[in-house]
Write a protein that holds these residues in place. Structure first.
Motif, PDB file in Angstrom:
ATOM      1  N   LEU A   1     -13.516  -0.333  -1.074  1.00 43.72           N
ATOM      2  CA  LEU A   1     -13.144  -0.990   0.170  1.00 43.72           C
ATOM      3  C   LEU A   1     -13.367  -2.495   0.089  1.00 43.72           C
ATOM      4  N   GLN A   2     -14.491  -2.915  -0.477  1.00 44.42           N
ATOM      5  CA  GLN A   2     -14.802  -4.343  -0.576  1.00 44.42           C
ATOM      6  C   GLN A   2     -13.804  -5.075  -1.474  1.00 44.42           C
ATOM      7  N   CYS A   3     -13.426  -4.443  -2.567  1.00 45.34           N
ATOM      8  CA  CYS A   3     -12.418  -5.052  -3.452  1.00 45.34           C
ATOM      9  C   CYS A   3     -11.085  -5.175  -2.719  1.00 45.34           C
ATOM     10  N   ALA A   4     -10.719  -4.120  -1.992  1.00 45.86           N
ATOM     11  CA  ALA A   4      -9.467  -4.155  -1.246  1.00 45.86           C
ATOM     12  C   ALA A   4      -9.513  -5.217  -0.153  1.00 45.86           C
ATOM     13  N   GLU A   5     -10.642  -5.363   0.501  1.00 41.03           N
ATOM     14  CA  GLU A   5     -10.773  -6.385   1.548  1.00 41.03           C
ATOM     15  C   GLU A   5     -10.610  -7.795   0.973  1.00 41.03           C
ATOM     16  N   ALA A   6     -11.171  -8.014  -0.212  1.00 42.53           N
ATOM     17  CA  ALA A   6     -11.032  -9.324  -0.852  1.00 42.53           C
ATOM     18  C   ALA A   6      -9.570  -9.617  -1.173  1.00 42.53           C
ATOM     19  N   ILE A   7      -8.872  -8.622  -1.689  1.00 42.01           N
ATOM     20  CA  ILE A   7      -7.446  -8.786  -1.994  1.00 42.01           C
ATOM     21  C   ILE A   7      -6.647  -8.951  -0.707  1.00 42.01           C
TER      22      ILE A   7
ATOM     23  N   ASP B   1      -7.543 -10.184   2.153  1.00 40.58           N
ATOM     24  CA  ASP B   1      -7.706 -11.511   2.762  1.00 40.58           C
ATOM     25  C   ASP B   1      -6.711 -12.513   2.182  1.00 40.58           C
ATOM     26  N   VAL B   2      -6.508 -12.438   0.874  1.00 42.38           N
ATOM     27  CA  VAL B   2      -5.556 -13.348   0.218  1.00 42.38           C
ATOM     28  C   VAL B   2      -4.128 -13.017   0.644  1.00 42.38           C
ATOM     29  N   ILE B   3      -3.787 -11.738   0.680  1.00 41.88           N
ATOM     30  CA  ILE B   3      -2.432 -11.335   1.078  1.00 41.88           C
ATOM     31  C   ILE B   3      -2.138 -11.782   2.508  1.00 41.88           C
ATOM     32  N   ALA B   4      -3.082 -11.543   3.399  1.00 42.85           N
ATOM     33  CA  ALA B   4      -2.881 -11.918   4.802  1.00 42.85           C
ATOM     34  C   ALA B   4      -2.720 -13.424   4.954  1.00 42.85           C
ATOM     35  N   GLY B   5      -3.547 -14.185   4.212  1.00 44.03           N
ATOM     36  CA  GLY B   5      -3.479 -15.636   4.302  1.00 44.03           C
ATOM     37  C   GLY B   5      -2.185 -16.198   3.776  1.00 44.03           C
ATOM     38  N   ASP B   6      -1.628 -15.555   2.768  1.00 42.26           N
ATOM     39  CA  ASP B   6      -0.411 -16.075   2.140  1.00 42.26           C
ATOM     40  C   ASP B   6       0.875 -15.591   2.797  1.00 42.26           C
TER      41      ASP B   6
ATOM     42  N   LEU C   1       1.074 -11.337   7.100  1.00 37.44           N
ATOM     43  CA  LEU C   1       1.103  -9.933   7.496  1.00 37.44           C
ATOM     44  C   LEU C   1      -0.151  -9.605   8.299  1.00 37.44           C
ATOM     45  N   SER C   2      -0.087  -8.547   9.083  1.00 39.39           N
ATOM     46  CA  SER C   2      -1.234  -8.140   9.884  1.00 39.39           C
ATOM     47  C   SER C   2      -2.370  -7.652   8.974  1.00 39.39           C
ATOM     48  N   LYS C   3      -3.556  -7.549   9.557  1.00 41.96           N
ATOM     49  CA  LYS C   3      -4.719  -7.080   8.799  1.00 41.96           C
ATOM     50  C   LYS C   3      -4.473  -5.695   8.224  1.00 41.96           C
ATOM     51  N   ASP C   4      -3.922  -4.804   9.043  1.00 40.67           N
ATOM     52  CA  ASP C   4      -3.675  -3.430   8.579  1.00 40.67           C
ATOM     53  C   ASP C   4      -2.623  -3.390   7.477  1.00 40.67           C
ATOM     54  N   GLU C   5      -1.560  -4.162   7.640  1.00 44.33           N
ATOM     55  CA  GLU C   5      -0.514  -4.200   6.620  1.00 44.33           C
ATOM     56  C   GLU C   5      -1.039  -4.771   5.305  1.00 44.33           C
ATOM     57  N   SER C   6      -1.811  -5.848   5.406  1.00 46.48           N
ATOM     58  CA  SER C   6      -2.371  -6.476   4.204  1.00 46.48           C
ATOM     59  C   SER C   6      -3.340  -5.537   3.503  1.00 46.48           C
ATOM     60  N   MET C   7      -4.104  -4.809   4.293  1.00 51.71           N
ATOM     61  CA  MET C   7      -5.078  -3.887   3.708  1.00 51.71           C
ATOM     62  C   MET C   7      -4.373  -2.740   2.982  1.00 51.71           C
ATOM     63  N   LEU C   8      -3.292  -2.263   3.551  1.00 51.42           N
ATOM     64  CA  LEU C   8      -2.539  -1.185   2.899  1.00 51.42           C
ATOM     65  C   LEU C   8      -2.027  -1.634   1.535  1.00 51.42           C
ATOM     66  N   LEU C   9      -1.471  -2.835   1.473  1.00 49.45           N
ATOM     67  CA  LEU C   9      -0.991  -3.367   0.199  1.00 49.45           C
ATOM     68  C   LEU C   9      -2.146  -3.587  -0.778  1.00 49.45           C
ATOM     69  N   ALA C  10      -3.258  -4.069  -0.267  1.00 46.59           N
ATOM     70  CA  ALA C  10      -4.411  -4.344  -1.124  1.00 46.59           C
ATOM     71  C   ALA C  10      -4.979  -3.075  -1.736  1.00 46.59           C
ATOM     72  N   VAL C  11      -5.061  -2.026  -0.947  1.00 44.72           N
ATOM     73  CA  VAL C  11      -5.539  -0.738  -1.473  1.00 44.72           C
ATOM     74  C   VAL C  11      -4.605  -0.250  -2.577  1.00 44.72           C
ATOM     75  N   GLY C  12      -3.297  -0.442  -2.364  1.00 45.45           N
ATOM     76  CA  GLY C  12      -2.331  -0.053  -3.381  1.00 45.45           C
ATOM     77  C   GLY C  12      -2.499  -0.828  -4.668  1.00 45.45           C
ATOM     78  N   LEU C  13      -2.657  -2.148  -4.565  1.00 48.19           N
ATOM     79  CA  LEU C  13      -2.819  -2.980  -5.764  1.00 48.19           C
ATOM     80  C   LEU C  13      -4.101  -2.635  -6.517  1.00 48.19           C
ATOM     81  N   GLY C  14      -5.193  -2.483  -5.782  1.00 47.90           N
ATOM     82  CA  GLY C  14      -6.461  -2.146  -6.431  1.00 47.90           C
ATOM     83  C   GLY C  14      -6.419  -0.769  -7.071  1.00 47.90           C
ATOM     84  N   GLY C  15      -5.827   0.188  -6.359  1.00 47.58           N
ATOM     85  CA  GLY C  15      -5.751   1.548  -6.889  1.00 47.58           C
ATOM     86  C   GLY C  15      -4.903   1.627  -8.140  1.00 47.58           C
ATOM     87  N   VAL C  16      -3.745   0.984  -8.107  1.00 49.58           N
ATOM     88  CA  VAL C  16      -2.874   0.964  -9.287  1.00 49.58           C
ATOM     89  C   VAL C  16      -3.588   0.317 -10.470  1.00 49.58           C
ATOM     90  N   SER C  17      -4.296  -0.762 -10.208  1.00 48.39           N
ATOM     91  CA  SER C  17      -4.974  -1.487 -11.291  1.00 48.39           C
ATOM     92  C   SER C  17      -5.995  -0.618 -12.003  1.00 48.39           C
TER      93      SER C  17
END
Length: 213
Positions: free
Chosen positions: A139-145, A147-152, A155-171
């Motif tokens: 969760l912490q790794c996804a939150e860090a990712i 934050d960057v997605i949302a800032g750039d 996207l909403s917090k929930d949308e950014s978090m969904l993408l972040a979980v996907g990126l971290g999981g795939v990695s």
């Protein structure tokens, strides 16, 4: 010096070490045993023998096997989180940022100590204290990712978090497959391939504040 290197340096039985150095030595020995045997098959006798100390010395630092395992898990979860945060902060170029983050997972998995097995492949995930730590670092790794997605992207917090979980999981899943399969693909090439895949998706979201056409 890593915990395992400290174990090797301090192997001879009877050597007196400062408390912190002894603790690191014991953690290094425990990591070797847990990675090789798994939690359930590992014994405190094995760990003490590997460290070159008596069982009473081991118990002075860690009351039981679970305490020792959790201390290791805390250490290596923190290492992963810091690696991801460092990668994200390493550049402002978003494609390079994706690449650096992917490479952080590959480097973590490739580390010769095999610590990633304690985090991603533990045979003790039915233990609540272990499950909580593993879930928390993911969760912490996804939150860090996120934050960057949302800032750039804006996207909403929930949308950014969904993408972040996907990126971290795939990695982490692809990095573990790459290692376990004995792939002939060099690490940097594997990272580039995965980055290209991820970038084709994430680059589709416009930068926050960019003009829309």
């Amino acid at each position: 010096m890593t915990a395992i290197e400290q174990t090797e340096a301090a192997r001879p039985r009877g050597t007196r070490l400062p408390r912190r150095a002894r603790r690191n030595q014991l953690l290094g020995a425990a990591q070797e045993v847990f990675v090789a045997q798994g939690y359930h098959s590992a014994a405190m006798d094995d760990i003490a023998e590997r460290a070159g100390v008596s069982k009473p010395v081991l118990y002075q630092h860690f009351p039981g096997k679970l305490d020792l395992y959790l201390a290791l898990l805390d250490q290596h979860c923190e290492s992963l989180l810091q690696a991801v945060r460092t990668a994200l902060a390493s550049t402002t170029d978003n494609k390079l940022r994706v690449e650096a983050t992917m490479d952080a997972y590959f480097a973590y998995v490739e580390d010769e100590g095999g610590a990633f097995r304690l985090v991603f492949e533990s045979d003790l995930t039915n233990e609540p204290a272990v499950r909580e730590r593993v879930d928390r670092v993911s969760l912490q790794c996804a939150e860090a990712i996120s934050d960057v997605i949302a800032g750039d992207t804006g996207l909403s917090k929930d949308e950014s978090m969904l993408l972040a979980v996907g990126l971290g999981g795939v990695s982490q899943v692809v990095a573990r497959y790459w290692l376990s399969s004995g792939s002939s693909i060099p690490r940097d090439t594997a990272v580039q391939l995965l980055t290209s895949l991820a970038w084709r998706g994430i680059a589709g979201f416009p930068l926050h504040g960019a003009e829309q056409h």
